[in-house]
Design a protein around this motif. Sequence first.
Motif, PDB file in Angstrom:
ATOM      1  N   TYR B  84      -4.635  -0.084   3.232  1.00  0.00           N
ATOM      2  CA  TYR B  84      -3.277   0.280   3.633  1.00  0.00           C
ATOM      3  C   TYR B  84      -2.331   0.229   2.425  1.00  0.00           C
ATOM      4  O   TYR B  84      -1.535   1.155   2.202  1.00  0.00           O
ATOM      5  N   ALA B  85      -2.445  -0.847   1.631  1.00  0.00           N
ATOM      6  CA  ALA B  85      -1.587  -1.007   0.454  1.00  0.00           C
ATOM      7  C   ALA B  85      -1.790   0.161  -0.515  1.00  0.00           C
ATOM      8  O   ALA B  85      -0.821   0.744  -1.012  1.00  0.00           O
ATOM      9  N   ALA B  86      -3.054   0.496  -0.743  1.00  0.00           N
ATOM     10  CA  ALA B  86      -3.346   1.599  -1.659  1.00  0.00           C
ATOM     11  C   ALA B  86      -2.710   2.891  -1.146  1.00  0.00           C
ATOM     12  O   ALA B  86      -2.088   3.648  -1.906  1.00  0.00           O
ATOM     13  N   ALA B  87      -2.840   3.126   0.168  1.00  0.00           N
ATOM     14  CA  ALA B  87      -2.270   4.341   0.757  1.00  0.00           C
ATOM     15  C   ALA B  87      -0.753   4.354   0.616  1.00  0.00           C
ATOM     16  O   ALA B  87      -0.156   5.378   0.254  1.00  0.00           O
ATOM     17  N   VAL B  88      -0.128   3.183   0.879  1.00  0.00           N
ATOM     18  CA  VAL B  88       1.338   3.118   0.782  1.00  0.00           C
ATOM     19  C   VAL B  88       1.793   3.419  -0.644  1.00  0.00           C
ATOM     20  O   VAL B  88       2.704   4.217  -0.871  1.00  0.00           O
ATOM     21  N   PHE B  89       1.116   2.780  -1.623  1.00  0.00           N
ATOM     22  CA  PHE B  89       1.557   2.988  -3.006  1.00  0.00           C
ATOM     23  C   PHE B  89       1.252   4.402  -3.501  1.00  0.00           C
ATOM     24  O   PHE B  89       1.904   4.902  -4.405  1.00  0.00           O
TER      25      PHE B  89
END
Lengths: 290, 92
Positions: B84-89
Amino acid sequence: MNRTVNQKAWFLVLPVLVLVAFSAVIPLMTVVNYSVQDSFGNNQFFWAGLEWFEEILTSERVHNALGRQIVFSAIILAIEVPLGILVALSMPKRGFWASLSLVLIALPLLIPWNVVGTIWQIFGRVDIGLLGWTLRNLGVDYNYTQNALDAWITVIVMDVWHWTSLVALLAYAGLQSIPEAYYQAAKIDQASRWSVFRYIELPKMQGVLLIAILLRFMDSFMIYTEPFVVTGGGPGNATTFLSIDLVKMALGQFDLGPAAAFSLMYFLVILLISWVFYTVMVNLDRRGER
Amino acid sequence: MDLSWMAWTWPTAAFFGSIAAVLVGFTILAIRYPETPRVGVLGIETTRGDRLFITLLGSAFINLGWLGLTDLPQWQALILCALYAAAVFRWV
């Protein structure tokens, strides 16, 4: 984009940071610490892991309180927003009467929450309250201390009485910002009253209405004092909303662990809504600037 | 200074420690490599800090959902959080 980067002004925020650290961050950290432990008092704690979070997530009691909370927020929004717009539309636009109605409408907003609760608590009593006594003598079987539906109606009417003014004032401000030329153009086109509302007034009020809806939603989602003073969450659990349930758990039963887990999840929801609120407002401002 | 009233535990201390470390790290990043906000899939302007906030808040909900909806070990939720973090960034 050529912006001058100067971040030194952030140092001016330091005093606020210190204040917030003591008033919010440290208590919040303590709540997080409580949420993973169990205590029997005496400042002795035992590790409980994620047990309380699991318990709260699957707790029927919390689910019911959440359900009541959502129903309550939905009902008051469904009443307050249209009613507020209607009040704003029927207010005079300028002159003495405009000022007078503004002052009158703002009055409920100036009354402290617990006083509002006390007013309605007495107002609704069947023995001495004007509303309760009148209804009783008209043959209506009304008693907010024993009948769940009556309690709900009382709490909702109280909230509508207290907060419709806010929506009305915001909508009124939005209406005031519409230039007269728009109305003149509508008149030339022989637009109906409804078309004027639908295509001129409503789009122009969109921004303030959004703020009103988000404000009212958040406020009603965290409501505590008024229903607590009027019904105390009763009869039974009929009007026990989230924050009332939380206080019962934390202070009534002194279940620090579960209450801490509960308040953290409650906090996360509020944080999410606040973020949406903030983001929407900032983006509306930007769109306004363009 | 006696902090026993705060009922600290090692896991919670580590949790807040890592949050603090991430905040400090992002502050240093912001000073070293200033950036201009960009508009992502949400249609809102975000900076690195905004994306961090969205990541942390979303991760909290992912963890709660994992705890409430599955019987799998909790650490596995962190894998989902990382994705999720990777997608958000990348996209927000």
